[in-house]
Design a protein around this motif. Structure first.
Motif, PDB file in Angstrom:
ATOM      1  N   ILE A   1       0.845  -1.202   0.000  1.00 28.94           N
ATOM      2  CA  ILE A   1       0.000   0.000   0.000  1.00 28.94           C
ATOM      3  C   ILE A   1       0.877   1.247   0.000  1.00 28.94           C
ATOM      4  O   ILE A   1       0.647   2.181  -0.769  1.00 28.94           O
ATOM      5  N   TRP A   2       1.889   1.245   0.864  1.00 34.72           N
ATOM      6  CA  TRP A   2       2.756   2.423   0.978  1.00 34.72           C
ATOM      7  C   TRP A   2       3.506   2.691  -0.318  1.00 34.72           C
ATOM      8  O   TRP A   2       3.553   3.817  -0.796  1.00 34.72           O
TER       9      TRP A   2
ATOM     10  N   ASP B   1      -4.701   2.195   6.993  1.00 38.11           N
ATOM     11  CA  ASP B   1      -5.986   2.712   7.484  1.00 38.11           C
ATOM     12  C   ASP B   1      -6.651   3.591   6.433  1.00 38.11           C
ATOM     13  O   ASP B   1      -7.846   3.465   6.166  1.00 38.11           O
ATOM     14  N   ARG B   2      -5.871   4.469   5.835  1.00 35.20           N
ATOM     15  CA  ARG B   2      -6.405   5.354   4.785  1.00 35.20           C
ATOM     16  C   ARG B   2      -6.857   4.540   3.572  1.00 35.20           C
ATOM     17  O   ARG B   2      -7.901   4.797   2.993  1.00 35.20           O
ATOM     18  N   PHE B   3      -6.047   3.552   3.197  1.00 41.00           N
ATOM     19  CA  PHE B   3      -6.369   2.688   2.056  1.00 41.00           C
ATOM     20  C   PHE B   3      -7.726   2.019   2.252  1.00 41.00           C
ATOM     21  O   PHE B   3      -8.588   2.050   1.372  1.00 41.00           O
TER      22      PHE B   3
ATOM     23  N   ALA C   1     -12.487  -5.510   3.557  1.00 36.69           N
ATOM     24  CA  ALA C   1     -12.600  -4.251   4.297  1.00 36.69           C
ATOM     25  C   ALA C   1     -13.182  -4.489   5.691  1.00 36.69           C
ATOM     26  O   ALA C   1     -12.738  -3.872   6.666  1.00 36.69           O
ATOM     27  N   MET C   2     -14.142  -5.398   5.796  1.00 38.34           N
ATOM     28  CA  MET C   2     -14.769  -5.698   7.095  1.00 38.34           C
ATOM     29  C   MET C   2     -13.759  -6.363   8.037  1.00 38.34           C
ATOM     30  O   MET C   2     -13.699  -6.032   9.218  1.00 38.34           O
ATOM     31  N   ARG C   3     -12.955  -7.285   7.512  1.00 40.33           N
ATOM     32  CA  ARG C   3     -11.933  -7.930   8.351  1.00 40.33           C
ATOM     33  C   ARG C   3     -10.963  -6.896   8.900  1.00 40.33           C
ATOM     34  O   ARG C   3     -10.574  -6.947  10.054  1.00 40.33           O
ATOM     35  N   ARG C   4     -10.574  -5.959   8.051  1.00 42.30           N
ATOM     36  CA  ARG C   4      -9.655  -4.902   8.476  1.00 42.30           C
ATOM     37  C   ARG C   4     -10.303  -4.037   9.558  1.00 42.30           C
ATOM     38  O   ARG C   4      -9.693  -3.712  10.561  1.00 42.30           O
ATOM     39  N   SER C   5     -11.557  -3.707   9.343  1.00 45.75           N
ATOM     40  CA  SER C   5     -12.296  -2.897  10.308  1.00 45.75           C
ATOM     41  C   SER C   5     -12.417  -3.638  11.639  1.00 45.75           C
ATOM     42  O   SER C   5     -12.223  -3.056  12.703  1.00 45.75           O
ATOM     43  N   ASN C   6     -12.718  -4.926  11.582  1.00 44.47           N
ATOM     44  CA  ASN C   6     -12.831  -5.724  12.805  1.00 44.47           C
ATOM     45  C   ASN C   6     -11.490  -5.820  13.522  1.00 44.47           C
ATOM     46  O   ASN C   6     -11.435  -5.814  14.735  1.00 44.47           O
TER      47      ASN C   6
END
Length: 126
Positions: free
Chosen positions: A29-30, A38-40, A68-73
């Protein structure tokens, strides 16, 4: 609904490529976008919420939403289970500095927000 912008298309492509592996590596990502994970994932969630349903195959869309949900969790893992919302809700109004919801320094006026959006908040956590 609208079509994604070129940078949004690149975000979708990267997320699609890494979705089977559970997440996009922070280094990828970077290097690719020069932004934090987080921004991604915030941008990915926004893109998924604004895309025309015909832009992605249903299984692709579901895979990206799951990513996205896994990341949020993972980000809310430290929160108590009772304080987590399992759904989201977008408000149709803009919050401006020195308005009913924000101070001039962009801090939340929590009491005002809770009073004004009591029903919405209750639905999110019920």
């Amino acid at each position: 609904m609208r079509r994604p912008k070129p940078n949004e298309t690149a975000i979708l492509n990267l997320a699609c490529r890494w979705a089977p592996y559970g997440s996009v590596p922070a280094s990828e990502i970077w290097v690719t976008f020069g932004m934090s994970p987080d921004r991604f994932y915030t941008i990915l969630t926004r893109i998924l919420g604004t895309l025309d349903a015909h832009e992605l195959a249903p299984e692709q869309r579901q895979s990206l939403e799951h990513l996205a949900m896994r990341r949020s969790n993972r980000q809310t893992h430290g929160c108590r289970e009772s304080s987590r919302s399992s759904t989201t809700n977008s408000l149709d109004e803009e919050w401006l500095p020195d308005g009913a919801e924000l101070t001039p320094t962009m801090k939340f006026k929590r009491r005002s927000i809770v009073t004004k959006f009591d029903e919405v908040i209750e639905k999110l956590y019920s």
